[in-house]
Design a protein around this motif. Structure first.
Motif, PDB file in Angstrom:
ATOM      1  N   THR A   1     -10.796 -77.320-100.116  1.00 39.02           N
ATOM      2  CA  THR A   1     -10.971 -77.240 -98.662  1.00 39.02           C
ATOM      3  C   THR A   1      -9.717 -77.702 -97.921  1.00 39.02           C
ATOM      4  OG1 THR A   1     -13.173 -78.039 -99.210  1.00 39.02           O
ATOM      5  CG2 THR A   1     -12.694 -77.735 -96.881  1.00 39.02           C
ATOM      6  N   GLN A   2      -9.041 -78.683 -98.520  1.00 38.45           N
ATOM      7  CA  GLN A   2      -7.875 -79.250 -97.849  1.00 38.45           C
ATOM      8  C   GLN A   2      -6.656 -78.340 -97.885  1.00 38.45           C
ATOM      9  OE1 GLN A   2      -7.817 -82.987 -99.894  1.00 38.45           O
ATOM     10  NE2 GLN A   2      -8.588 -84.119 -98.116  1.00 38.45           N
TER      11      GLN A   2
ATOM     12  N   GLN B   1     -13.831 -79.415-104.865  1.00 37.26           N
ATOM     13  CA  GLN B   1     -14.180 -78.794-103.585  1.00 37.26           C
ATOM     14  C   GLN B   1     -13.334 -79.349-102.450  1.00 37.26           C
ATOM     15  OE1 GLN B   1     -18.325 -78.479-102.387  1.00 37.26           O
ATOM     16  NE2 GLN B   1     -18.938 -78.676-104.510  1.00 37.26           N
ATOM     17  N   LEU B   2     -13.132 -80.662-102.512  1.00 36.63           N
ATOM     18  CA  LEU B   2     -12.387 -81.337-101.460  1.00 36.63           C
ATOM     19  C   LEU B   2     -10.941 -80.863-101.433  1.00 36.63           C
ATOM     20  CD1 LEU B   2     -13.185 -83.579 -99.457  1.00 36.63           C
ATOM     21  CD2 LEU B   2     -12.237 -85.230-101.044  1.00 36.63           C
TER      22      LEU B   2
ATOM     23  N   LEU C   1     -16.953 -82.495-106.648  1.00 32.59           N
ATOM     24  CA  LEU C   1     -16.698 -82.743-105.237  1.00 32.59           C
ATOM     25  C   LEU C   1     -15.207 -82.927-104.969  1.00 32.59           C
ATOM     26  CD1 LEU C   1     -19.809 -84.908-104.380  1.00 32.59           C
ATOM     27  CD2 LEU C   1     -19.323 -82.608-103.603  1.00 32.59           C
ATOM     28  N   THR C   2     -14.510 -83.535-105.923  1.00 27.82           N
ATOM     29  CA  THR C   2     -13.062 -83.693-105.758  1.00 27.82           C
ATOM     30  C   THR C   2     -12.391 -82.320-105.749  1.00 27.82           C
ATOM     31  OG1 THR C   2     -13.293 -85.705-107.053  1.00 27.82           O
ATOM     32  CG2 THR C   2     -11.064 -84.979-106.611  1.00 27.82           C
TER      33      THR C   2
END
Lengths: 188, 188
Positions: B186-187, B182-183, B179-180
């Motif tokens: 995305t950022q 992916q995060l 998730l980190t």
């Protein structure tokens, strides 16, 4: 009876049975002060040796103030009962500091009179090795745990592990939620 | 000896001691087929009753083919040994289906001759209640686990729980990493 844990660490120990090769075991040493108020207020020192990889490995020693007086005279100790636990911990710490050295100055020995550690009493010795000789600073005699004692110990381990597992499950859930929320927020 | 687990579920059981109130307990029933090849090949049926909230609760029953013959004649059973395990499971399933009803047609009873379930043999009964009477479909006698048996059982629980915990830790780590990643992606 209240128990106050004052030490709990896995330490390397050299195991010696009679007539067999020396081997190393990673033994968890747990030290607790047991406060007993009935019939009179007194504090016992309880030491437990376990092996995180072997659920049936359990050795116990409980020292009362009276036991300590004979230990003191037998081994020529100069501290009194109230100072003894910290002194014992200091010796363990010295062994821990030296345990990864090739020739450690302080080490822990677990000595059994039988070939294997199989339901026989053992002695845990704190030994200093200097160029001249081995000096035993302390020698404590432990009794193997009975089935009933091992049963109780395993039940307490199980309780802790269940709590750990529950906390982990909560943390996993929370982490997933947090990060998914952040992710959806970032994607907007 | 190889063990094949064929049933493992917590079920509600009505506990009856002599002269004390009936109470309900959530008891885990574990059924295994034990294959023994030495000296002759045979299969025993092992049934274990435990309580997930009480580490010291353990009752055991092992039924060999010979034991089954006397059980069969005593209780007028019409199935043979090979069909019995599934028939027993069917009965348990019927009790599980009915266990949340106010007036269950099928229920499990744990009956002790002592006031409490304290180291005395118990009988596990599958009871059908019809408007006319209580019918006992099956009654199996269990022996309380010895300290050595409880010790072994707890060690196996501990092993499973440790594996679960390790898997959870890995999953948590992986979830955080995924998730980190992916995060941060995305950022960008």
């Amino acid at each position: 009876m209240a128990a106050e844990r004052i030490f709990d660490r896995a330490v390397w120990v050299r195991v010696r049975g009679c007539g067999c090769e020396e081997r190393r075991l990673n033994i968890r040493v747990n030290i607790e002060l047991l406060s007993i108020s009935n019939p009179v207020h007194k504090k016992d020192l309880a030491v437990r040796l376990t092996d995180d990889t072997d659920p049936f490995f359990l050795y116990n020693l409980v020292i009362s103030e009276e036991d300590f007086q004979s230990l003191k005279s037998q081994q020529g100790l100069l501290v009194d009962f109230s100072a003894f636990p910290q002194k014992f911990i200091d010796l363990l710490q010295q062994c821990i500091q030296e345990q990864n050295k090739d020739i450690p100055r302080f080490l822990l020995q677990l000595v059994s009179s039988a070939p294997a550690l199989d339901h026989t009493p053992v002695s845990l010795n704190v030994v200093e090795t200097n160029p001249f000789k081995h000096l035993t600073h302390l020698s404590l005699k432990f009794l193997p745990g009975t089935d009933a004692e091992i049963k109780k110990f395993l039940a307490s381990c199980l309780k802790c592990l269940k709590e750990d597992k529950m906390m982990l499950e909560e943390k996993l859930k929370k982490t997933e939620e947090d990060l998914t929320r952040q992710l959806s927020y970032t994607q907007q």
